[in-house]
Enzyme design. Structure first.
Site, PDB file in Angstrom:
ATOM      1  N   CYS A  84      21.191 -11.810  31.910  1.00 28.17           N
ATOM      2  CA  CYS A  84      19.920 -12.059  32.596  1.00 28.17           C
ATOM      3  C   CYS A  84      19.246 -13.346  32.101  1.00 28.17           C
ATOM      4  O   CYS A  84      18.295 -13.299  31.315  1.00 28.17           O
ATOM      5  CB  CYS A  84      18.960 -10.884  32.469  1.00 28.17           C
ATOM      6  SG  CYS A  84      17.632 -11.079  33.686  1.00 28.17           S
ATOM      7  N   CYS A 116      18.121 -12.007  39.925  1.00 25.62           N
ATOM      8  CA  CYS A 116      17.214 -12.062  38.790  1.00 25.62           C
ATOM      9  C   CYS A 116      15.788 -11.942  39.315  1.00 25.62           C
ATOM     10  O   CYS A 116      15.269 -12.902  39.896  1.00 25.62           O
ATOM     11  CB  CYS A 116      17.421 -13.391  38.068  1.00 25.62           C
ATOM     12  SG  CYS A 116      16.536 -13.461  36.529  1.00 25.62           S
TER      13      CYS A 116
HETATM   14  P1  FAD Z   1      26.308  -2.854  29.171  1.00 22.16           P
HETATM   15  O1  FAD Z   1      25.457  -2.163  30.176  1.00 22.16           O
HETATM   16  O2  FAD Z   1      25.649  -3.565  28.053  1.00 22.16           O
HETATM   17  O3  FAD Z   1      27.338  -1.782  28.635  1.00 22.16           O
HETATM   18  C1  FAD Z   1      28.331  -2.072  27.695  1.00 22.16           C
HETATM   19  C2  FAD Z   1      28.853  -0.744  27.150  1.00 22.16           C
HETATM   20  O4  FAD Z   1      30.033  -1.000  26.383  1.00 22.16           O
HETATM   21  C3  FAD Z   1      27.863  -0.039  26.235  1.00 22.16           C
HETATM   22  O5  FAD Z   1      27.682   1.287  26.642  1.00 22.16           O
HETATM   23  C4  FAD Z   1      28.512  -0.128  24.853  1.00 22.16           C
HETATM   24  O6  FAD Z   1      28.223   1.004  24.048  1.00 22.16           O
HETATM   25  C5  FAD Z   1      29.990  -0.181  25.225  1.00 22.16           C
HETATM   26  N1  FAD Z   1      30.830  -0.790  24.186  1.00 22.16           N
HETATM   27  C6  FAD Z   1      30.535  -1.844  23.403  1.00 22.16           C
HETATM   28  N2  FAD Z   1      31.545  -2.072  22.536  1.00 22.16           N
HETATM   29  C7  FAD Z   1      32.492  -1.143  22.799  1.00 22.16           C
HETATM   30  C8  FAD Z   1      33.770  -0.850  22.234  1.00 22.16           C
HETATM   31  N3  FAD Z   1      34.261  -1.564  21.206  1.00 22.16           N
HETATM   32  N4  FAD Z   1      34.483   0.168  22.745  1.00 22.16           N
HETATM   33  C9  FAD Z   1      34.005   0.900  23.786  1.00 22.16           C
HETATM   34  N5  FAD Z   1      32.791   0.677  24.339  1.00 22.16           N
HETATM   35  C10 FAD Z   1      32.059  -0.340  23.849  1.00 22.16           C
HETATM   36  N6  FAD Z   1      20.065  -7.429  35.013  1.00 22.16           N
HETATM   37  C11 FAD Z   1      19.551  -7.434  36.264  1.00 22.16           C
HETATM   38  O7  FAD Z   1      20.276  -7.307  37.236  1.00 22.16           O
HETATM   39  N7  FAD Z   1      18.222  -7.578  36.485  1.00 22.16           N
HETATM   40  C12 FAD Z   1      17.337  -7.702  35.477  1.00 22.16           C
HETATM   41  O8  FAD Z   1      16.135  -7.811  35.705  1.00 22.16           O
HETATM   42  C13 FAD Z   1      17.837  -7.707  34.137  1.00 22.16           C
HETATM   43  N8  FAD Z   1      17.008  -7.844  33.103  1.00 22.16           N
HETATM   44  C14 FAD Z   1      17.485  -7.750  31.834  1.00 22.16           C
HETATM   45  C15 FAD Z   1      16.588  -7.830  30.775  1.00 22.16           C
HETATM   46  C16 FAD Z   1      17.026  -7.712  29.476  1.00 22.16           C
HETATM   47  C17 FAD Z   1      16.033  -7.818  28.351  1.00 22.16           C
HETATM   48  C18 FAD Z   1      18.406  -7.470  29.217  1.00 22.16           C
HETATM   49  C19 FAD Z   1      18.878  -7.282  27.794  1.00 22.16           C
HETATM   50  C20 FAD Z   1      19.313  -7.397  30.258  1.00 22.16           C
HETATM   51  C21 FAD Z   1      18.868  -7.547  31.581  1.00 22.16           C
HETATM   52  N9  FAD Z   1      19.738  -7.501  32.662  1.00 22.16           N
HETATM   53  C22 FAD Z   1      19.249  -7.548  33.942  1.00 22.16           C
HETATM   54  C23 FAD Z   1      21.206  -7.559  32.442  1.00 22.16           C
HETATM   55  C24 FAD Z   1      21.924  -6.216  32.574  1.00 22.16           C
HETATM   56  O9  FAD Z   1      21.310  -5.236  31.793  1.00 22.16           O
HETATM   57  C25 FAD Z   1      23.388  -6.391  32.163  1.00 22.16           C
HETATM   58  O10 FAD Z   1      23.938  -7.482  32.860  1.00 22.16           O
HETATM   59  C26 FAD Z   1      24.205  -5.130  32.459  1.00 22.16           C
HETATM   60  O11 FAD Z   1      23.734  -4.062  31.685  1.00 22.16           O
HETATM   61  C27 FAD Z   1      25.688  -5.382  32.193  1.00 22.16           C
HETATM   62  O12 FAD Z   1      26.406  -4.188  32.266  1.00 22.16           O
HETATM   63  P2  FAD Z   1      27.727  -3.961  31.386  1.00 22.16           P
HETATM   64  O13 FAD Z   1      28.229  -2.624  31.734  1.00 22.16           O
HETATM   65  O14 FAD Z   1      28.614  -5.138  31.509  1.00 22.16           O
HETATM   66  O15 FAD Z   1      27.206  -3.972  29.881  1.00 22.16           O
END
Ligand code: FAD
Length: 439
Positions: free
Chosen positions: A190, A369
């Protein structure tokens, strides 16, 4: 089950999984699955749910060590005092889709040649198709003094469930002085979140009548405020309204919480200089990178993220591996909105791969965003690869390049339930996968 005592949630999963009963599971069944999903965050749960909606007969395991699951887009709102932290957190066990098995463990390495992964507690898990989505790593310690400084002396970050409430407290208490907001080098998740923290702070100070007493500074390692130029006029209006001072190519490298001093490395022609700035409050966004176990693996691209085709999200070398979300190398904006679009695409492509077929759906790089420029108004940036605008709504309803109350309603009220009850349940509202060659 003798070899897999670490599959801690099996009994809970089985109670909601009609096809599998404990007594039916042979001892070896615990470590081989049709589909293995690494990471049960936004991407992992959404993709698993989408796949199981299409085919309930596959065996699917999600490997994730975390007890909790977070709606991270809500953390900006926690920092702004609009959401309570609790509404952004749920128990992981309650989100595992029916029909999936949760292996509560941390993946430590990939062995794509033998179609297996290894967990840090020694489990070897094999798969037909692997989906890799463990998110992005937050490198708090890459900034000298930051880990010790966070959460006190005016040092905060919305990039953490624990500290976002401290942002809110600091902003409420501040009536004069200097407030710094920082943005590290790309990529970050983000990319708008660093400036959202600033706008929501300023809108509070404006309402409280103290904004004129506060020196607001934005320090960005990059050279522009936002990467897609169409949104700049609206954002600049707010920068001027809040009298925020923009500093580009200014990279936070150290924080001294006790002295309340931040150190920036700033470009000065061909050289860099170090500049110390005193603060009363600083909102820090940590530098970010691919998780180590990904960047050191055979799956990694040069930049450390999982090397995928940007359209099909299939690994460029291993046809039975897909990646999405923050961990993949596709050059989209790393957002939950991108994941919403990617998950159904990976679901159908991974199911095709399970049958030995080529990918059937492609991704246009959509990411979004919602820039919370003031309380009650959002500039809704929606764009795909190459910065192409990809609005979800007709302009008469929402013109994303202008601040809008309806977009605030989306961010504040509509998107959280869409996340919990739609996306994580495999309901593909407005994100049906686009079939390759369909138009
Ligand atoms: P995550 O949701 O972070 O999940 C990753 C998972 O992998 C976690 O559950 C973790 O425990 C697991 N994991 C890590 N390491 C391992 C391992 N070794 N083995 C197995 N599992 C593991 N997005 C928007 O669309 N709009 C917004 O307004 C927005 N605002 C945001 C504001 C903030 C402050 C933040 C921090 C993020 C924001 N985002 C926003 C971004 C969004 O939250 C992420 O892009 C999204 O969560 C990505 O999803 P993901 O599944 O790739 O990662």
């Amino acid at each position: 089950m003798t070899d897999s005592p670490k599959i801690t949630k099996l009994s809970e999963t089985i109670s909601v999984f009609p096809q599998i009963h404990t007594e039916d599971i042979p001892s070896s069944a615990s470590s081989r699955y049709n589909i293995v999903v690494v990471g049960g965050g936004s991407a992992g749960i959404a993709t698993a749910a989408s796949m199981l909606k299409r085919n309930r007969n596959i065996s699917l395991a999600i490997v994730d060590p975390s007890d909790n699951h977070y709606y991270q887009p809500g953390w900006t709102m926690v920092g702004g005092g609009i959401f309570s932290p609790e509404v952004t957190r749920r128990k992981e066990k309650d989100l595992i889709p029916h029909g999936a098995l949760w292996i509560q463990s941390s993946v430590s390495s990939f062995n794509p040649e033998s179609n297996s992964i290894l967990t840090s507690d020694g489990q070897e898990i094999t798969y037909d198709v692997l989906i890799v989505c463990p998110g992005i790593k937050l490198n708090w310690s890459a900034i000298d003094g930051l880990p010790e400084a966070l959460g006190k002396n005016g040092v905060t970050s919305n990039y953490s469930y624990d500290f976002a409430p401290y942002t809110c407290r600091l902003v409420n208490e501040m009536t004069s002085g200097r407030a710094l907001f920082t943005q590290p080098p790309m990529p970050i998740k983000c990319a708008g979140a660093p400036q959202k923290a600033m706008y929501l702070s300023c809108t509070k100070w404006e309402r409280a009548g103290v904004l004129n007493n506060i020196d607001v500074q934005f320090h960005n390692n990059g050279a522009v405020l936002f990467g897609v130029s169409e949104y700049m006029p609206a954002l600049m209006q707010y920068i001027e309204r809040y009298n925020a001072h923009l500093n580009f190519t200014s990279n936070l490298v150290a924080v001294d919480g006790e002295r309340k001093v931040a150190t920036f490395e700033q470009k000065d022609g061909d050289s860099t200089k170090r500049v110390e700035v005193e603060f009363d409050m600083i909102h820090v966004v940590p530098p970010q990178s691919a998780p180590d176990f990904v960047s050191t693996s055979p799956l990694a691209a040069e930049n450390g993220f999982v090397d995928v085709d940007p359209a099909t999200l299939q690994h460029v070398k291993y046809e039975n591996i897909f990646s999405l979300g923050d961990a993949c190398s596709a050059p989209n904006a790393k957002t939950m909105a991108a994941v919403r679009k990617q998950a159904p695409i990976v679901a159908v492509n991974a199911l095709a791969a399970l049958e030995g077929k080529s990918p059937v759906a492609d991704y246009d790089g959509y990411g979004s965003c919602p820039l919370t420029v003031e309380r009650g108004k959002v500039v809704l940036a929606e764009f795909g690869y190459g910065g192409k605008l990809l609005p979800s709504f007709p302009t008469w309803l929402i013109d994303g390049t202008k601040p809008s109350r309806l977009s605030w309603l989306l961010k504040d009220t509509i998107l959280p339930p869409v996340y919990w009850h739609g996306m994580l349940k495999g309901r593909e509202w407005m994100v049906k996968p686009h079939l390759i060659g369909a138009d």
